[in-house]
Every structure is written in structure tokens, then in C-alpha cells.
Scaffold this active site. Structure first.
Site, PDB file in Angstrom:
ATOM      1  N   TYR A 271      54.406 -71.366  27.939  1.00 38.58           N
ATOM      2  CA  TYR A 271      53.200 -70.725  27.375  1.00 38.58           C
ATOM      3  C   TYR A 271      52.017 -71.689  27.435  1.00 38.58           C
ATOM      4  O   TYR A 271      50.939 -71.341  27.937  1.00 38.58           O
ATOM      5  CB  TYR A 271      53.447 -70.290  25.914  1.00 38.58           C
ATOM      6  CG  TYR A 271      52.161 -70.276  25.122  1.00 38.58           C
ATOM      7  CD1 TYR A 271      51.186 -69.315  25.374  1.00 38.58           C
ATOM      8  CD2 TYR A 271      51.886 -71.268  24.171  1.00 38.58           C
ATOM      9  CE1 TYR A 271      49.974 -69.338  24.697  1.00 38.58           C
ATOM     10  CE2 TYR A 271      50.676 -71.296  23.493  1.00 38.58           C
ATOM     11  CZ  TYR A 271      49.729 -70.333  23.766  1.00 38.58           C
ATOM     12  OH  TYR A 271      48.523 -70.364  23.105  1.00 38.58           O
ATOM     13  N   HIS A 272      52.202 -72.903  26.895  1.00 34.26           N
ATOM     14  CA  HIS A 272      51.075 -73.846  26.881  1.00 34.26           C
ATOM     15  C   HIS A 272      50.609 -74.133  28.311  1.00 34.26           C
ATOM     16  O   HIS A 272      49.414 -74.289  28.562  1.00 34.26           O
ATOM     17  CB  HIS A 272      51.470 -75.142  26.160  1.00 34.26           C
ATOM     18  CG  HIS A 272      51.586 -74.997  24.660  1.00 34.26           C
ATOM     19  ND1 HIS A 272      52.784 -74.771  24.019  1.00 34.26           N
ATOM     20  CD2 HIS A 272      50.639 -75.023  23.679  1.00 34.26           C
ATOM     21  CE1 HIS A 272      52.576 -74.681  22.707  1.00 34.26           C
ATOM     22  NE2 HIS A 272      51.285 -74.828  22.469  1.00 34.26           N
TER      23      HIS A 272
ATOM     24  N   LYS B 222      48.090 -71.706  29.701  1.00 36.35           N
ATOM     25  CA  LYS B 222      46.709 -71.957  29.253  1.00 36.35           C
ATOM     26  C   LYS B 222      46.048 -73.024  30.122  1.00 36.35           C
ATOM     27  O   LYS B 222      44.842 -72.995  30.345  1.00 36.35           O
ATOM     28  CB  LYS B 222      46.718 -72.432  27.795  1.00 36.35           C
ATOM     29  CG  LYS B 222      47.228 -71.410  26.806  1.00 36.35           C
ATOM     30  CD  LYS B 222      46.157 -70.374  26.509  1.00 36.35           C
ATOM     31  CE  LYS B 222      46.518 -69.511  25.345  1.00 36.35           C
ATOM     32  NZ  LYS B 222      45.555 -68.433  25.114  1.00 36.35           N
TER      33      LYS B 222
ATOM     34  N   SER C 299      55.268 -76.305  26.794  1.00 33.23           N
ATOM     35  CA  SER C 299      56.048 -75.064  26.964  1.00 33.23           C
ATOM     36  C   SER C 299      55.446 -74.287  28.129  1.00 33.23           C
ATOM     37  O   SER C 299      54.314 -74.553  28.534  1.00 33.23           O
ATOM     38  CB  SER C 299      55.988 -74.193  25.697  1.00 33.23           C
ATOM     39  OG  SER C 299      54.716 -73.576  25.583  1.00 33.23           O
TER      40      SER C 299
ATOM     41  N   THR D  53      44.253 -73.800  23.963  1.00 33.09           N
ATOM     42  CA  THR D  53      45.053 -74.324  22.865  1.00 33.09           C
ATOM     43  C   THR D  53      45.092 -75.845  22.892  1.00 33.09           C
ATOM     44  O   THR D  53      45.045 -76.462  23.963  1.00 33.09           O
ATOM     45  CB  THR D  53      46.482 -73.726  22.936  1.00 33.09           C
ATOM     46  OG1 THR D  53      47.248 -74.289  21.899  1.00 33.09           O
ATOM     47  CG2 THR D  53      47.163 -73.995  24.253  1.00 33.09           C
TER      48      THR D  53
HETATM   49  P1  NAD Z   1      48.600 -62.083  19.088  1.00 24.97           P
HETATM   50  O1  NAD Z   1      49.798 -62.016  19.942  1.00 24.97           O
HETATM   51  O2  NAD Z   1      48.713 -61.655  17.661  1.00 24.97           O
HETATM   52  O3  NAD Z   1      47.387 -61.274  19.767  1.00 24.97           O
HETATM   53  C1  NAD Z   1      47.212 -61.168  21.146  1.00 24.97           C
HETATM   54  C2  NAD Z   1      46.873 -59.726  21.442  1.00 24.97           C
HETATM   55  O4  NAD Z   1      46.670 -59.590  22.863  1.00 24.97           O
HETATM   56  C3  NAD Z   1      47.990 -58.767  21.065  1.00 24.97           C
HETATM   57  O5  NAD Z   1      47.495 -57.722  20.253  1.00 24.97           O
HETATM   58  C4  NAD Z   1      48.509 -58.241  22.411  1.00 24.97           C
HETATM   59  O6  NAD Z   1      48.965 -56.906  22.329  1.00 24.97           O
HETATM   60  C5  NAD Z   1      47.291 -58.414  23.313  1.00 24.97           C
HETATM   61  N1  NAD Z   1      47.628 -58.592  24.740  1.00 24.97           N
HETATM   62  C6  NAD Z   1      48.491 -59.481  25.278  1.00 24.97           C
HETATM   63  N2  NAD Z   1      48.542 -59.344  26.623  1.00 24.97           N
HETATM   64  C7  NAD Z   1      47.657 -58.359  26.940  1.00 24.97           C
HETATM   65  C8  NAD Z   1      47.260 -57.757  28.157  1.00 24.97           C
HETATM   66  N3  NAD Z   1      47.791 -58.131  29.321  1.00 24.97           N
HETATM   67  N4  NAD Z   1      46.334 -56.771  28.121  1.00 24.97           N
HETATM   68  C9  NAD Z   1      45.787 -56.367  26.942  1.00 24.97           C
HETATM   69  N5  NAD Z   1      46.148 -56.887  25.753  1.00 24.97           N
HETATM   70  C10 NAD Z   1      47.073 -57.880  25.750  1.00 24.97           C
HETATM   71  O7  NAD Z   1      48.055 -63.605  19.169  1.00 24.97           O
HETATM   72  P2  NAD Z   1      47.046 -64.379  18.222  1.00 24.97           P
HETATM   73  O8  NAD Z   1      47.826 -65.238  17.304  1.00 24.97           O
HETATM   74  O9  NAD Z   1      46.036 -63.444  17.684  1.00 24.97           O
HETATM   75  O10 NAD Z   1      46.385 -65.348  19.283  1.00 24.97           O
HETATM   76  C11 NAD Z   1      45.267 -64.918  20.024  1.00 24.97           C
HETATM   77  C12 NAD Z   1      44.890 -65.970  21.052  1.00 24.97           C
HETATM   78  O11 NAD Z   1      44.607 -67.205  20.403  1.00 24.97           O
HETATM   79  C13 NAD Z   1      45.986 -66.250  22.065  1.00 24.97           C
HETATM   80  O12 NAD Z   1      45.422 -66.394  23.333  1.00 24.97           O
HETATM   81  C14 NAD Z   1      46.577 -67.553  21.596  1.00 24.97           C
HETATM   82  O13 NAD Z   1      47.082 -68.270  22.668  1.00 24.97           O
HETATM   83  C15 NAD Z   1      45.376 -68.240  20.973  1.00 24.97           C
HETATM   84  N6  NAD Z   1      45.777 -69.174  19.903  1.00 24.97           N
HETATM   85  C16 NAD Z   1      46.473 -68.720  18.822  1.00 24.97           C
HETATM   86  C17 NAD Z   1      46.852 -69.627  17.819  1.00 24.97           C
HETATM   87  C18 NAD Z   1      47.643 -69.211  16.629  1.00 24.97           C
HETATM   88  O14 NAD Z   1      48.062 -70.098  15.848  1.00 24.97           O
HETATM   89  N7  NAD Z   1      47.878 -67.918  16.399  1.00 24.97           N
HETATM   90  C19 NAD Z   1      46.477 -70.978  17.944  1.00 24.97           C
HETATM   91  C20 NAD Z   1      45.772 -71.393  19.084  1.00 24.97           C
HETATM   92  C21 NAD Z   1      45.419 -70.476  20.054  1.00 24.97           C
HETATM   93  N1  USQ Z   2      57.787 -76.450  13.735  1.00 30.19           N
HETATM   94  C1  USQ Z   2      58.627 -76.891  12.729  1.00 30.19           C
HETATM   95  N2  USQ Z   2      59.276 -75.957  12.003  1.00 30.19           N
HETATM   96  C2  USQ Z   2      59.123 -74.623  12.201  1.00 30.19           C
HETATM   97  C3  USQ Z   2      58.254 -74.182  13.213  1.00 30.19           C
HETATM   98  C4  USQ Z   2      57.609 -75.125  13.968  1.00 30.19           C
HETATM   99  O1  USQ Z   2      58.789 -78.092  12.493  1.00 30.19           O
HETATM  100  O2  USQ Z   2      59.759 -73.837  11.462  1.00 30.19           O
HETATM  101  C5  USQ Z   2      57.033 -77.446  14.530  1.00 30.19           C
HETATM  102  C6  USQ Z   2      57.183 -77.346  16.037  1.00 30.19           C
HETATM  103  O3  USQ Z   2      58.299 -78.094  16.489  1.00 30.19           O
HETATM  104  C7  USQ Z   2      55.856 -77.918  16.527  1.00 30.19           C
HETATM  105  C8  USQ Z   2      54.877 -77.553  15.413  1.00 30.19           C
HETATM  106  O4  USQ Z   2      55.658 -77.228  14.268  1.00 30.19           O
HETATM  107  O5  USQ Z   2      55.913 -79.316  16.595  1.00 30.19           O
HETATM  108  C9  USQ Z   2      53.975 -76.388  15.731  1.00 30.19           C
HETATM  109  O6  USQ Z   2      54.773 -75.252  16.044  1.00 30.19           O
HETATM  110  P1  USQ Z   2      54.174 -73.772  15.894  1.00 30.19           P
HETATM  111  O7  USQ Z   2      55.242 -72.803  16.227  1.00 30.19           O
HETATM  112  O8  USQ Z   2      53.455 -73.629  14.606  1.00 30.19           O
HETATM  113  O9  USQ Z   2      53.007 -73.821  16.991  1.00 30.19           O
HETATM  114  P2  USQ Z   2      53.055 -73.777  18.567  1.00 30.19           P
HETATM  115  O10 USQ Z   2      54.377 -73.437  19.111  1.00 30.19           O
HETATM  116  O11 USQ Z   2      52.419 -75.025  19.060  1.00 30.19           O
HETATM  117  O12 USQ Z   2      52.105 -72.533  18.863  1.00 30.19           O
HETATM  118  C10 USQ Z   2      51.102 -72.067  17.954  1.00 30.19           C
HETATM  119  C11 USQ Z   2      50.674 -70.694  18.423  1.00 30.19           C
HETATM  120  C12 USQ Z   2      50.071 -70.823  19.826  1.00 30.19           C
HETATM  121  C13 USQ Z   2      48.962 -71.856  19.806  1.00 30.19           C
HETATM  122  C14 USQ Z   2      49.441 -73.183  19.247  1.00 30.19           C
HETATM  123  C15 USQ Z   2      48.313 -74.162  18.987  1.00 30.19           C
HETATM  124  O13 USQ Z   2      51.780 -69.803  18.446  1.00 30.19           O
HETATM  125  O14 USQ Z   2      49.553 -69.568  20.234  1.00 30.19           O
HETATM  126  O15 USQ Z   2      48.485 -72.055  21.102  1.00 30.19           O
HETATM  127  O16 USQ Z   2      50.014 -72.962  17.943  1.00 30.19           O
HETATM  128  S1  USQ Z   2      48.762 -75.794  19.436  1.00 30.19           S
HETATM  129  O17 USQ Z   2      49.987 -76.151  18.753  1.00 30.19           O
HETATM  130  O18 USQ Z   2      47.664 -76.647  19.059  1.00 30.19           O
HETATM  131  O19 USQ Z   2      48.966 -75.794  20.869  1.00 30.19           O
END
Ligand code: NAD
Ligand code: USQ
Length: 392
Positions: A181-182, A185, A179, A144
Site C-alpha cells: 500500500y505505502h 503512494k 507495505s 502518506t
Molecule cells: P477510506 O478507505 O475510509 O476512504 C477511501 C474512500 O475511497 C472509500 O470510501 C472508498 O470506497 C473510495 N475508493 C477507493 N477506491 C476507489 C476508486 N477506485 N474509485 C472511487 N472511489 C474509491 O480511507 P481514509 O482513511 O478516509 O483515507 C483517505 C485517504 O487518506 C487515503 O488515500 C489514505 O491513503 C490517506 N491517508 C489516510 C490516513 C488514515 O489514518 N486514515 C493517514 C494518511 C493518509
Molecule cells: N500498530 C501497533 N498495534 C496495533 C496496530 C498498529 O503497534 O494494534 C503499529 C504498527 O506496527 C505501525 C504503527 O502502529 O508501526 C502504525 O500502524 P497503523 O495501522 O496505525 O498505520 P499504518 O499501517 O501506517 O497506516 C495508517 C493508515 C494509512 C496511512 C498511514 C499513515 O491506514 O492509510 O497512510 O496510517 S503513515 O503511517 O504515516 O504512513
């Protein structure tokens, strides 16, 4: 190619599985369905209804005659991971299967520990499975952009050349994530780079920005092929949330003063980036990093764009920032590797937003407005977001 998509039941994993299948690859999906359980825990649901993974796969077969193999199980269970990799014998593994919401990881100790255990242990099991079964398997791992944080220097693609006291080296780009979470990664990235160095694994770490959008050519073939669309304050991502708030005529919730800048990418570009990464594998021993984003915007700019295109008048509300993050900061990201491989980005456009508003309008009765309110505070070690169903 034979491509195994880990997390293939999720928001991005499912459309990616379909896209790769549509491009002629043999696809398998792995998921433990935990994402569906978080919905039960938080008392929320995807805005767009989703059917079971098995029904999705049956529907895809009906439309295309193409099969997708399904493996239900937890990647934290090493035996399951090994058996799956042996059975499917992939050329590439696309790893989406992690707990991906920053707010979820910041709820309290339990959720932080769960997030890091699930993500780091799952990824270690994937690495060891590849290490033992076939080191030629290309690991395409979703990282990410938030791993980098918002440093006061340009963000490079994973690596940085540093000159210190007259000597120069190439080091992993220093990370300052925002976070637990981050952070998970970042831990994954270091573990995978180590695996490349010691076992000669081939890996691509895709540092993806915030994704927006809901439809791809494949998911729009049939409502049963839809992917999930999260709007709640824990799992909903910012542009998708603003679009939903706009359709409902509710204020757009900008956290803080809105000067924070983030890299974004549309869902159709996500799936194409994965195809490009799979079809152009990293070399043996190479830890390759791509910044998977196409544009950057401040939150204020995103809110104004939504306000200007919304189907009805909406206000922008600047709410106290529940997160700890820099607001006024420098942000300049290098992201040329994927365009060099052939990515032609879909930039944020009125056409895309209009189609997003149409999808939202169709399902807006499913929104529980209480779930829109931010409920997790970074400054607290026990936020306890109220499950919506318990307060009803
Ligand atoms: P999501 O939560 O919708 O999908 C993740 C899937 O993985 C889910 O279906 C969940 O059930 C499965 N999973 C989680 N832990 C598992 C485990 N231990 N074993 C098997 N399955 C498991 O998330 P998403 O939005 O599709 O994101 C997918 C990936 O992309 C994530 O790694 C996320 O960090 C990354 N990512 C997402 C975004 C975004 O904006 N959605 C942005 C940047 C990176
Ligand atoms: N934010 C607002 N208002 C909202 C929700 C969020 O201002 O209602 C702000 C947050 O404070 C943050 C930004 O928008 O500054 C992004 O927040 P987000 O919830 O859209 O994204 P983030 O928490 O960073 O996480 C999401 C995905 C995660 C992925 C990440 C990419 O859930 O899986 O890794 O985006 S990145 O941000 O580049 O790390």
C-alpha cells in the site's frame, strides 16, 4: 471554489466534504463504495454506524440548506472519471479515493495487485482527466508519511537537496516504504511529479501521518452525519484501536517493542489542512509536498497515554510484530509548510481522548473482539486473514 472530493464516502473524505461545504465551497463527492465492500469481505463493520452516502447528503441539506453533488463510480474507469470532471468542472480535486490499509495490501498476491492497480490506475486517470479537461485544476492528493519509511536522516517536505561529488541538485526525497500500500503512494507521487513537469499540472501531495479521532464540528451535528470508525486489525489505525481496546478493558496491542515512532494528526486538523491546501493552490507546473502531521510519538508512548487516561485499568501487551518495520530508529520530520499557511494544530489531549472514549462507550456493543486480533503477517505471501463471519 468548486471542489470535488474523491473518496468522499470514506473516513476522511466525508468529514472533509462537510468541512469544505461549511466553509462556503461548492462540493461534489465521488466514490465507488468499495470501502463498504471490504467490510463485507472481512466480516467487520464500522464501530459507529454509518448511513448511505445519499442519506448523508440529504441530512446535510436538511441542516444547512447546502447541496453536495454525488457521483457514484470507479476512478479506474477512465470514461467515468472524465465525465465526472467535465460535469462538475472543479477548481480543485481532493483525492482520497484509494485502498488505504497496509495490512489489506499485504494479505496475499491478489490484495497487493488490487491495491496497486486501484491506486495507481485511479490516480493516472485523474491526472489524464485534468490534463485533457483543464490543467488549471489543482490536484490535492493524499499521500502518506509512510512513503519515507524511517531513514537515518531528517525527513524533509518531499524534496531533498543533495550534493554528490561536488555537484548539487534538488531531488524527490528517497523513499523506503513498508507495505505494498505505502509503495502505491510512492508510485503515485512519482507519476504526479512527472505530470507537473511535462504538462504543467499543479499538485499538492499531502504526506499525511496516522489519523486519529472521529468527530468534527460538522459530523457531530446529527448521527446520520457520522463518519466511519474502524477498529479491526486490517483497517483500524493504531491510536483509534488502542482507545477502543481501552474502553473494552482489553490489553493494548503494541506490535514489537513499541519504540517505532510515527507522525500523527487529529481528524479535525486533516480537514483544515485540506482547506488550506485548496485555498492556497500550487503554481502551474509545481509539485508541492507538505508533511501533514502535527506530532510524533512512539507506539509505547501512545499506549502509555491511553493507559493513563483510560476509563478503566488496562494492560499493555507487547505482541510479536506481524509487520516488518524498524523498531529502534531515528525520526525527525520537518512539517512547517501547513503551519506556515495557518494550521493551528489540535494536539493529543485528555479532552480529545475523553470524547473519543465517550463515542466508543456508546457503540462498544458493536465490537467483534475477534476482529481486533492481528491476522496479516508481512513475512507470509498468503496470510489469508480469516473473515470473522466464516469462523463464527
Ligand atoms: P477510506 O478507505 O475510509 O476512504 C477511501 C474512500 O475511497 C472509500 O470510501 C472508498 O470506497 C473510495 N475508493 C477507493 N477506491 C476507489 C476508486 N477506485 N474509485 C472511487 N472511489 C474509491 O480511507 P481514509 O482513511 O478516509 O483515507 C483517505 C485517504 O487518506 C487515503 O488515500 C489514505 O491513503 C490517506 N491517508 C489516510 C490516513 C488514515 O489514518 N486514515 C493517514 C494518511 C493518509
Ligand atoms: N500498530 C501497533 N498495534 C496495533 C496496530 C498498529 O503497534 O494494534 C503499529 C504498527 O506496527 C505501525 C504503527 O502502529 O508501526 C502504525 O500502524 P497503523 O495501522 O496505525 O498505520 P499504518 O499501517 O501506517 O497506516 C495508517 C493508515 C494509512 C496511512 C498511514 C499513515 O491506514 O492509510 O497512510 O496510517 S503513515 O503511517 O504515516 O504512513
Amino acid at each position: 471554489m468548486r471542489i470535488l472530493v474523491l473518496g468522499g464516502d470514506g473516513y476522511l473524505g466525508w468529514p472533509t466534504a462537510l468541512y469544505l461545504s461549511a466553509h462556503g465551497h461548492d462540493v461534489g463527492v465521488v466514490d465507488n463504495y468499495v470501502r463498504r465492500q471490504y467490510d463485507h469481505e472481512l466480516g467487520v463493520q464500522s464501530l459507529v454506524p454509518i448511513v448511505t452516502l445519499h442519506e448523508r447528503v440529504r441530512t446535510w441539506r436538511e441542516h444547512t440548506g447546502r447541496d453536495i453533488a454525488v457521483y457514484g463510480g470507479d476512478l479506474c474507469d477512465a470514461d467515468f472519471a472524465y465525465e465526472t470532471f467535465r460535469d462538475f468542472a472543479p477548481d480543485a480535486v481532493v483525492h482520497f479515493a484509494e485502498q488505504r490499509a497496509a495490512p489489506y495490501s499485504m494479505i496475499d498476491r491478489k490484495h497487493a495487485v488490487y491495491t496497486q492497480t486501484n491506486n495507481v490506475v485511479g490516480t493516472l486517470n485523474v491526472m489524464f482527466a485534468i490534463g485533457e479537461i483543464n490543467r488549471d485544476i489543482h490536484l490535492v492528493k493524499l499521500g502518506t508519511m509512510g512513503e519515507y519509511g524511517t531513514p537515518n536522516i531528517d525527513i524533509e517536505e518531499g524534496w531533498l537537496e543533495v550534493t554528490h561529488k561536488g555537484r548539487t541538485d534538488r531531488v524527490l526525497y528517497p523513499k523506503r516504504p513498508g507495505s505494498f500500500y505505502h509503495l502505491s503512494k510512492v508510485h503515485d507521487s512519482h507519476n504526479i511529479e512527472f505530470g507537473c513537469r511535462i504538462w504543467g499540472l499543479r499538485a499538492t501531495d499531502l504526506n499525511q501521518g496516522v489519523v486519529y479521532g472521529q468527530e468534527t464540528e460538522q459530523t457531530s451535528l446529527d448521527p446520520r452525519l457520522s463518519t466511519r470508525f474502524d477498529y479491526d486489525s486490517v483497517f483500524g489505525t493504531v491510536l483509534n484501536r488502542f482507545a477502543i481496546q481501552a474502553v473494552l478493558g482489553r490489553p493494548l496491542s503494541v506490535y514489537g517493542n513499541g519504540t517505532q515512532t510515527r507522525g500523527l494528526i487529529e481528524i479535525r486538523d486533516t480537514v483544515e489542512c485540506i482547506r488550506l491546501a485548496c485555498e492556497n493552490p500550487a503554481d502551474a507546473g509545481e509539485f508541492r509536498v507538505f508533511n501533514q502531521m502535527t506530532e510524533s510519538f512512539s507506539l509505547g508512548e501512545i499506549a502509555k497515554t491511553i493507559q493513563n487516561t483510560a476509563p478503566r485499568p488496562v494492560e499493555i501487551e507487547y505482541v510479536d510484530n506481524p509487520r516488518v518495520e524498524l523498531e529502534n530508529h531515528y525520526y525527525n520530520v520537518t512539517h512547517t509548510a501547513l503551519t506556515d499557511l495557518g494550521l493551528r494544530p489540535h494536539l493529543l489531549s485528555d479532552t480529545l481522548l475523553t470524547s473519543l472514549y465517550r463515542i466508543i462507550e456508546q457503540h462498544k456493543d458493536r465490537v467483534d473482539v475477534r476482529a481486533l486480533e492481528p491476522s496479516v503477517n508481512w513475512r507470509s505471501t498468503a496470510s489469508a486473514p480469516t473473515p470473522v463471519h466464516k469462523t463464527a
